[in-house]
Design a protein around this motif. Structure first.
Motif, PDB file in Angstrom:
ATOM      1  N   MET A   1       0.994  -1.444   0.066  1.00 55.52           N
ATOM      2  CA  MET A   1      -0.270   0.571   0.045  1.00 55.52           C
ATOM      3  C   MET A   1       0.847   1.158  -0.108  1.00 55.52           C
ATOM      4  N   ARG A   2       0.612   2.257  -0.970  1.00 55.99           N
ATOM      5  CA  ARG A   2       1.169   4.135  -1.103  1.00 55.99           C
ATOM      6  C   ARG A   2       0.346   5.121  -0.457  1.00 55.99           C
ATOM      7  N   LEU A   3       1.269   5.454   0.144  1.00 57.49           N
ATOM      8  CA  LEU A   3       0.284   6.737   0.533  1.00 57.49           C
ATOM      9  C   LEU A   3       1.347   8.112  -0.270  1.00 57.49           C
ATOM     10  N   GLU A   4       0.558   9.126  -0.864  1.00 60.64           N
ATOM     11  CA  GLU A   4       1.224  10.159  -1.541  1.00 60.64           C
ATOM     12  C   GLU A   4       0.886  11.291   0.111  1.00 60.64           C
ATOM     13  N   LEU A   5       1.291  11.726   1.096  1.00 56.79           N
ATOM     14  CA  LEU A   5       1.303  12.559   1.698  1.00 56.79           C
ATOM     15  C   LEU A   5       1.587  13.805   2.005  1.00 56.79           C
ATOM     16  N   GLU A   6       0.908  14.908   2.429  1.00 53.68           N
ATOM     17  CA  GLU A   6       1.364  16.815   1.742  1.00 53.68           C
ATOM     18  C   GLU A   6       2.775  16.772   3.270  1.00 53.68           C
ATOM     19  N   ALA A   7       3.425  17.636   3.833  1.00 56.70           N
ATOM     20  CA  ALA A   7       4.472  17.741   4.239  1.00 56.70           C
ATOM     21  C   ALA A   7       3.291  18.774   5.566  1.00 56.70           C
ATOM     22  N   THR A   8       2.929  17.869   6.306  1.00 58.53           N
ATOM     23  CA  THR A   8       1.565  18.857   6.933  1.00 58.53           C
ATOM     24  C   THR A   8       1.551  17.291   8.024  1.00 58.53           C
ATOM     25  N   PRO A   9       1.268  17.503   9.561  1.00 58.30           N
ATOM     26  CA  PRO A   9       0.999  16.992  10.916  1.00 58.30           C
ATOM     27  C   PRO A   9       0.265  15.863  10.805  1.00 58.30           C
ATOM     28  N   ALA A  10      -0.803  16.601  10.173  1.00 57.24           N
ATOM     29  CA  ALA A  10      -2.391  15.714  10.313  1.00 57.24           C
ATOM     30  C   ALA A  10      -1.938  14.808   8.989  1.00 57.24           C
ATOM     31  N   ALA A  11      -1.132  14.996   7.985  1.00 54.87           N
ATOM     32  CA  ALA A  11      -1.138  13.736   7.162  1.00 54.87           C
ATOM     33  C   ALA A  11       0.013  12.691   7.937  1.00 54.87           C
ATOM     34  N   VAL A  12       0.945  13.119   8.638  1.00 55.78           N
ATOM     35  CA  VAL A  12       1.772  12.628   8.905  1.00 55.78           C
ATOM     36  C   VAL A  12       0.414  11.378  10.525  1.00 55.78           C
ATOM     37  N   MET A  13       0.068  12.010  10.223  1.00 55.07           N
ATOM     38  CA  MET A  13      -1.544  11.095  11.336  1.00 55.07           C
ATOM     39  C   MET A  13      -2.238   9.895  10.854  1.00 55.07           C
ATOM     40  N   ARG A  14      -2.705  11.159   9.302  1.00 51.87           N
ATOM     41  CA  ARG A  14      -3.573  10.133   8.726  1.00 51.87           C
ATOM     42  C   ARG A  14      -2.030   8.729   8.451  1.00 51.87           C
ATOM     43  N   ALA A  15      -1.344   8.869   7.717  1.00 51.71           N
ATOM     44  CA  ALA A  15      -0.461   7.695   7.810  1.00 51.71           C
ATOM     45  C   ALA A  15      -0.866   6.451   8.886  1.00 51.71           C
ATOM     46  N   VAL A  16      -0.567   7.246  10.452  1.00 49.65           N
ATOM     47  CA  VAL A  16      -0.612   6.888  11.174  1.00 49.65           C
ATOM     48  C   VAL A  16      -1.699   5.394  11.208  1.00 49.65           C
ATOM     49  N   GLU A  17      -3.036   6.276  10.922  1.00 55.60           N
ATOM     50  CA  GLU A  17      -4.055   5.881  11.126  1.00 55.60           C
ATOM     51  C   GLU A  17      -4.184   4.322   9.951  1.00 55.60           C
ATOM     52  N   ALA A  18      -3.658   4.945   9.453  1.00 52.22           N
ATOM     53  CA  ALA A  18      -3.655   4.205   7.754  1.00 52.22           C
ATOM     54  C   ALA A  18      -3.138   2.781   7.840  1.00 52.22           C
ATOM     55  N   LEU A  19      -1.439   2.720   8.956  1.00 58.05           N
ATOM     56  CA  LEU A  19      -0.892   1.823   9.314  1.00 58.05           C
ATOM     57  C   LEU A  19      -1.738   1.250   9.767  1.00 58.05           C
ATOM     58  N   GLN A  20      -2.722   1.554  11.248  1.00 54.14           N
ATOM     59  CA  GLN A  20      -3.122   0.945  12.348  1.00 54.14           C
ATOM     60  C   GLN A  20      -4.019  -0.261  10.994  1.00 54.14           C
ATOM     61  N   ALA A  21      -5.034   0.451  10.442  1.00 54.33           N
ATOM     62  CA  ALA A  21      -5.768  -0.532   9.131  1.00 54.33           C
ATOM     63  C   ALA A  21      -5.058  -1.256   8.821  1.00 54.33           C
ATOM     64  N   PHE A  22      -4.045  -0.635   8.009  1.00 59.63           N
ATOM     65  CA  PHE A  22      -3.552  -1.704   7.263  1.00 59.63           C
ATOM     66  C   PHE A  22      -2.895  -2.847   8.279  1.00 59.63           C
ATOM     67  N   GLY A  23      -2.288  -2.499   9.252  1.00 64.16           N
ATOM     68  CA  GLY A  23      -2.115  -4.032  10.590  1.00 64.16           C
ATOM     69  C   GLY A  23      -3.458  -4.682  10.554  1.00 64.16           C
ATOM     70  N   GLU A  24      -4.101  -4.692  11.334  1.00 72.50           N
ATOM     71  CA  GLU A  24      -5.352  -5.327  10.858  1.00 72.50           C
ATOM     72  C   GLU A  24      -6.036  -5.911  10.001  1.00 72.50           C
ATOM     73  N   ALA A  25      -6.232  -4.707   8.751  1.00 68.97           N
ATOM     74  CA  ALA A  25      -6.666  -5.731   7.427  1.00 68.97           C
ATOM     75  C   ALA A  25      -6.175  -7.278   7.772  1.00 68.97           C
ATOM     76  N   HIS A  26      -4.723  -7.099   8.101  1.00 67.97           N
ATOM     77  CA  HIS A  26      -3.704  -8.041   7.336  1.00 67.97           C
ATOM     78  C   HIS A  26      -3.150  -8.743   8.805  1.00 67.97           C
ATOM     79  N   ARG A  27      -4.337  -8.113   9.622  1.00 70.83           N
ATOM     80  CA  ARG A  27      -4.438  -9.743  11.191  1.00 70.83           C
ATOM     81  C   ARG A  27      -2.528  -9.770  11.363  1.00 70.83           C
ATOM     82  N   VAL A  28      -2.270  -8.562  11.987  1.00 68.95           N
ATOM     83  CA  VAL A  28      -0.457  -8.266  12.428  1.00 68.95           C
ATOM     84  C   VAL A  28      -1.655  -7.724  13.837  1.00 68.95           C
TER      85      VAL A  28
END
Length: 141
Positions: A1-28
């Motif tokens: 999964m690839r994300l393209e993000l703007e250089a903002t703190p909010a985008a970093v937090m979106r990446a963290v949330e996406a990682l959490q969802a990715f981990g859940e989807a892959h049963r990590v």
């Protein structure tokens, strides 16, 4: 999964949330995702705050990969070359730290929560891979 993000703190937090969802989807396991998410937040914040001189128009990429042995996050940015694996190791905080220059704590925190941190520079990009071994992963020799 690839994300393209703007250089903002909010985008970093979106990446963290996406990682959490990715981990859940892959049963990590949540404990593995938690540590890697913390490292992602710290390293992503370094990109936002230091790589682009607060130029919010800049973009960076985050990739997630998972298999039964490990979960990996790769961050790519076009900022100046910076290898966080060469940053000095920061010891635990003490009462005497008021004289210590700021910085370094985020990288130290990231190091504590990943099993491997690998940096390369290619085609004008910083590439940082953060890896967390999963419970059934073979131990390195």
């Amino acid at each position: 999964m690839r994300l393209e993000l703007e250089a903002t703190p909010a985008a970093v937090m979106r990446a963290v949330e996406a990682l959490q969802a990715f981990g859940e989807a892959h049963r990590v396991p949540a404990s593995a995702v938690f540590g890697l998410a913390l490292a992602l937040e710290e390293c992503g914040s370094n990109i936002v705050n230091h790589a682009f001189g607060r130029d919010r128009a800049q973009r960076f990429h985050v990739d997630f990969e998972a298999d039964r042995h490990e979960l990996t996050v790769e961050l790519r940015d076009g900022g100046p070359a910076f290898d966080p694996t060469l940053a000095p190791v920061v010891a635990s905080a003490t009462a005497d730290d008021h004289d210590r220059p700021p910085g370094g704590w985020g990288i130290a925190l990231a190091r504590r929560h990943v099993d491997a941190m690998h940096y390369t520079r290619s085609a004008g990009e910083n590439i940082l891979r953060l890896t967390k071994r999963l419970a059934d992963a073979p131990k390195p020799d």
